[in-house]
Scaffold this motif. Sequence first.
Motif, PDB file in Angstrom:
ATOM      1  N   PRO A  76       0.836  -1.212   0.000  1.00  0.00           N
ATOM      2  CA  PRO A  76       0.000   0.000   0.000  1.00  0.00           C
ATOM      3  C   PRO A  76       0.867   1.257   0.000  1.00  0.00           C
ATOM      4  O   PRO A  76       1.934   1.281   0.605  1.00  0.00           O
ATOM      5  CB  PRO A  76      -0.796  -0.108   1.303  1.00  0.00           C
ATOM      6  CG  PRO A  76      -0.695  -1.538   1.711  1.00  0.00           C
ATOM      7  CD  PRO A  76       0.588  -2.065   1.144  1.00  0.00           C
ATOM      8  N   VAL A  77       0.405   2.268  -0.688  1.00  0.00           N
ATOM      9  CA  VAL A  77       1.119   3.547  -0.777  1.00  0.00           C
ATOM     10  C   VAL A  77       0.405   4.536   0.144  1.00  0.00           C
ATOM     11  O   VAL A  77      -0.781   4.811  -0.023  1.00  0.00           O
ATOM     12  CB  VAL A  77       1.131   4.076  -2.229  1.00  0.00           C
ATOM     13  CG1 VAL A  77       1.770   5.443  -2.308  1.00  0.00           C
ATOM     14  CG2 VAL A  77       1.850   3.089  -3.142  1.00  0.00           C
ATOM     15  N   ASP A  78       1.141   5.042   1.143  1.00  0.00           N
ATOM     16  CA  ASP A  78       0.603   6.004   2.100  1.00  0.00           C
ATOM     17  C   ASP A  78       1.107   7.396   1.726  1.00  0.00           C
ATOM     18  O   ASP A  78       2.317   7.637   1.733  1.00  0.00           O
ATOM     19  CB  ASP A  78       1.052   5.646   3.518  1.00  0.00           C
ATOM     20  CG  ASP A  78       0.604   6.663   4.551  1.00  0.00           C
ATOM     21  OD1 ASP A  78      -0.553   7.121   4.476  1.00  0.00           O
ATOM     22  OD2 ASP A  78       1.422   7.017   5.416  1.00  0.00           O
ATOM     23  N   VAL A  79       0.192   8.302   1.388  1.00  0.00           N
ATOM     24  CA  VAL A  79       0.535   9.673   1.010  1.00  0.00           C
ATOM     25  C   VAL A  79       0.101  10.603   2.135  1.00  0.00           C
ATOM     26  O   VAL A  79      -1.063  10.621   2.514  1.00  0.00           O
ATOM     27  CB  VAL A  79      -0.168  10.086  -0.305  1.00  0.00           C
ATOM     28  CG1 VAL A  79       0.149  11.529  -0.653  1.00  0.00           C
ATOM     29  CG2 VAL A  79       0.223   9.148  -1.439  1.00  0.00           C
ATOM     30  N   VAL A  89       5.674  10.159   1.070  1.00  0.00           N
ATOM     31  CA  VAL A  89       5.070   8.911   0.605  1.00  0.00           C
ATOM     32  C   VAL A  89       5.841   7.760   1.228  1.00  0.00           C
ATOM     33  O   VAL A  89       7.071   7.731   1.184  1.00  0.00           O
ATOM     34  CB  VAL A  89       5.095   8.814  -0.936  1.00  0.00           C
ATOM     35  CG1 VAL A  89       4.578   7.461  -1.401  1.00  0.00           C
ATOM     36  CG2 VAL A  89       4.288   9.943  -1.557  1.00  0.00           C
ATOM     37  N   ARG A  90       5.093   6.829   1.807  1.00  0.00           N
ATOM     38  CA  ARG A  90       5.700   5.634   2.400  1.00  0.00           C
ATOM     39  C   ARG A  90       5.071   4.401   1.762  1.00  0.00           C
ATOM     40  O   ARG A  90       3.861   4.361   1.546  1.00  0.00           O
ATOM     41  CB  ARG A  90       5.477   5.608   3.903  1.00  0.00           C
ATOM     42  CG  ARG A  90       6.234   6.681   4.646  1.00  0.00           C
ATOM     43  CD  ARG A  90       5.952   6.631   6.157  1.00  0.00           C
ATOM     44  NE  ARG A  90       6.624   7.717   6.827  1.00  0.00           N
ATOM     45  CZ  ARG A  90       6.099   8.934   7.009  1.00  0.00           C
ATOM     46  NH1 ARG A  90       4.896   9.208   6.551  1.00  0.00           N
ATOM     47  NH2 ARG A  90       6.786   9.871   7.636  1.00  0.00           N
ATOM     48  N   THR A  91       5.916   3.412   1.478  1.00  0.00           N
ATOM     49  CA  THR A  91       5.439   2.144   0.939  1.00  0.00           C
ATOM     50  C   THR A  91       6.479   1.072   1.206  1.00  0.00           C
ATOM     51  O   THR A  91       7.534   1.353   1.783  1.00  0.00           O
ATOM     52  CB  THR A  91       5.126   2.248  -0.581  1.00  0.00           C
ATOM     53  OG1 THR A  91       4.425   1.071  -0.996  1.00  0.00           O
ATOM     54  CG2 THR A  91       6.377   2.440  -1.409  1.00  0.00           C
ATOM     55  N   ARG A  92       6.195  -0.125   0.783  1.00  0.00           N
ATOM     56  CA  ARG A  92       7.139  -1.229   0.812  1.00  0.00           C
ATOM     57  C   ARG A  92       7.217  -1.762  -0.597  1.00  0.00           C
ATOM     58  O   ARG A  92       6.236  -1.747  -1.334  1.00  0.00           O
ATOM     59  CB  ARG A  92       6.671  -2.327   1.763  1.00  0.00           C
ATOM     60  CG  ARG A  92       6.658  -1.834   3.192  1.00  0.00           C
ATOM     61  CD  ARG A  92       6.129  -2.869   4.122  1.00  0.00           C
ATOM     62  NE  ARG A  92       6.093  -2.280   5.461  1.00  0.00           N
ATOM     63  CZ  ARG A  92       5.974  -2.980   6.554  1.00  0.00           C
ATOM     64  NH1 ARG A  92       5.867  -4.276   6.481  1.00  0.00           N
ATOM     65  NH2 ARG A  92       5.957  -2.386   7.715  1.00  0.00           N
ATOM     66  N   TRP A 111      11.937  -3.783   0.831  1.00  0.00           N
ATOM     67  CA  TRP A 111      12.404  -2.492   1.329  1.00  0.00           C
ATOM     68  C   TRP A 111      11.262  -1.647   1.850  1.00  0.00           C
ATOM     69  O   TRP A 111      10.173  -1.649   1.289  1.00  0.00           O
ATOM     70  CB  TRP A 111      13.095  -1.722   0.199  1.00  0.00           C
ATOM     71  CG  TRP A 111      14.172  -2.508  -0.464  1.00  0.00           C
ATOM     72  CD1 TRP A 111      14.055  -3.320  -1.551  1.00  0.00           C
ATOM     73  CD2 TRP A 111      15.532  -2.582  -0.065  1.00  0.00           C
ATOM     74  NE1 TRP A 111      15.256  -3.887  -1.849  1.00  0.00           N
ATOM     75  CE2 TRP A 111      16.188  -3.454  -0.959  1.00  0.00           C
ATOM     76  CE3 TRP A 111      16.269  -1.997   0.957  1.00  0.00           C
ATOM     77  CZ2 TRP A 111      17.533  -3.752  -0.860  1.00  0.00           C
ATOM     78  CZ3 TRP A 111      17.609  -2.296   1.045  1.00  0.00           C
ATOM     79  CH2 TRP A 111      18.231  -3.156   0.147  1.00  0.00           C
ATOM     80  N   ARG A 112      11.546  -0.906   2.921  1.00  0.00           N
ATOM     81  CA  ARG A 112      10.678   0.188   3.354  1.00  0.00           C
ATOM     82  C   ARG A 112      11.178   1.419   2.617  1.00  0.00           C
ATOM     83  O   ARG A 112      12.368   1.729   2.672  1.00  0.00           O
ATOM     84  CB  ARG A 112      10.803   0.433   4.856  1.00  0.00           C
ATOM     85  CG  ARG A 112      10.048  -0.528   5.688  1.00  0.00           C
ATOM     86  CD  ARG A 112      10.147  -0.125   7.176  1.00  0.00           C
ATOM     87  NE  ARG A 112       9.669  -1.219   7.973  1.00  0.00           N
ATOM     88  CZ  ARG A 112      10.426  -2.200   8.447  1.00  0.00           C
ATOM     89  NH1 ARG A 112      11.726  -2.199   8.233  1.00  0.00           N
ATOM     90  NH2 ARG A 112       9.911  -3.181   9.141  1.00  0.00           N
ATOM     91  N   ILE A 113      10.291   2.097   1.950  1.00  0.00           N
ATOM     92  CA  ILE A 113      10.690   3.258   1.162  1.00  0.00           C
ATOM     93  C   ILE A 113       9.940   4.476   1.665  1.00  0.00           C
ATOM     94  O   ILE A 113       8.721   4.445   1.844  1.00  0.00           O
ATOM     95  CB  ILE A 113      10.396   3.031  -0.333  1.00  0.00           C
ATOM     96  CG1 ILE A 113      11.165   1.801  -0.821  1.00  0.00           C
ATOM     97  CG2 ILE A 113      10.742   4.269  -1.144  1.00  0.00           C
ATOM     98  CD1 ILE A 113      10.788   1.342  -2.186  1.00  0.00           C
ATOM     99  N   LYS A 130      14.724   7.481   0.620  1.00  0.00           N
ATOM    100  CA  LYS A 130      15.554   6.588   1.427  1.00  0.00           C
ATOM    101  C   LYS A 130      14.845   5.246   1.493  1.00  0.00           C
ATOM    102  O   LYS A 130      13.622   5.167   1.441  1.00  0.00           O
ATOM    103  CB  LYS A 130      15.846   7.145   2.814  1.00  0.00           C
ATOM    104  CG  LYS A 130      14.656   7.333   3.709  1.00  0.00           C
ATOM    105  CD  LYS A 130      15.091   7.907   5.054  1.00  0.00           C
ATOM    106  CE  LYS A 130      13.881   8.171   5.921  1.00  0.00           C
ATOM    107  NZ  LYS A 130      14.261   8.743   7.203  1.00  0.00           N
ATOM    108  N   TRP A 131      15.650   4.208   1.517  1.00  0.00           N
ATOM    109  CA  TRP A 131      15.101   2.868   1.614  1.00  0.00           C
ATOM    110  C   TRP A 131      15.893   2.086   2.645  1.00  0.00           C
ATOM    111  O   TRP A 131      17.102   2.259   2.773  1.00  0.00           O
ATOM    112  CB  TRP A 131      15.088   2.167   0.258  1.00  0.00           C
ATOM    113  CG  TRP A 131      16.414   2.077  -0.427  1.00  0.00           C
ATOM    114  CD1 TRP A 131      17.355   1.108  -0.280  1.00  0.00           C
ATOM    115  CD2 TRP A 131      16.965   3.006  -1.363  1.00  0.00           C
ATOM    116  NE1 TRP A 131      18.455   1.367  -1.072  1.00  0.00           N
ATOM    117  CE2 TRP A 131      18.239   2.524  -1.749  1.00  0.00           C
ATOM    118  CE3 TRP A 131      16.518   4.196  -1.934  1.00  0.00           C
ATOM    119  CZ2 TRP A 131      19.049   3.185  -2.664  1.00  0.00           C
ATOM    120  CZ3 TRP A 131      17.323   4.852  -2.839  1.00  0.00           C
ATOM    121  CH2 TRP A 131      18.560   4.345  -3.191  1.00  0.00           C
ATOM    122  N   THR A 132      15.178   1.267   3.392  1.00  0.00           N
ATOM    123  CA  THR A 132      15.823   0.431   4.394  1.00  0.00           C
ATOM    124  C   THR A 132      15.303  -0.987   4.230  1.00  0.00           C
ATOM    125  O   THR A 132      14.123  -1.187   3.906  1.00  0.00           O
ATOM    126  CB  THR A 132      15.519   0.936   5.822  1.00  0.00           C
ATOM    127  OG1 THR A 132      14.114   1.021   6.002  1.00  0.00           O
ATOM    128  CG2 THR A 132      16.151   2.284   6.089  1.00  0.00           C
TER     129      THR A 132
END
Length: 136
Positions: A76-79, A89-92, A111-113, A130-132
Amino acid sequence: MCAVALAGCRREAPEDAIRAQVAALQSAIEQRSASDVADVLDEDFIGPQNMDRRGARQMAAAMMLRHQRIGVLTGPVDVALQGEDRATVRTRAALTGGEGIALLPDSAQAWRIESGWRLRDGVWRITSLKWTPILE
């Protein structure tokens, strides 16, 4: 008739415009187009280890040279909007390549982006990224 004309003139909602850009980035990666990837990045883009827009384009091009097929699997894309011209924006995501669904790079990783976005000249673009790794 006026209602139809007004509906056609209405601007796209910011969240929808950002989601469209996220989809454009995903498509650019899957189409193996480093220049289209760079088009989604703001001129002031900054990534990990001070990677600039040019460096991000070069990294994308190198990945695309190594892999004939690339797929992007996203969650899911969280805006989250911050005012009228900024967003986070956060997603995996996981990248796939080669035949079937082999994960890129050679080690399986998701990745968490998190990305920062800016509205400039009517277009939303990525200003930071950034990605982790999810699995360590």
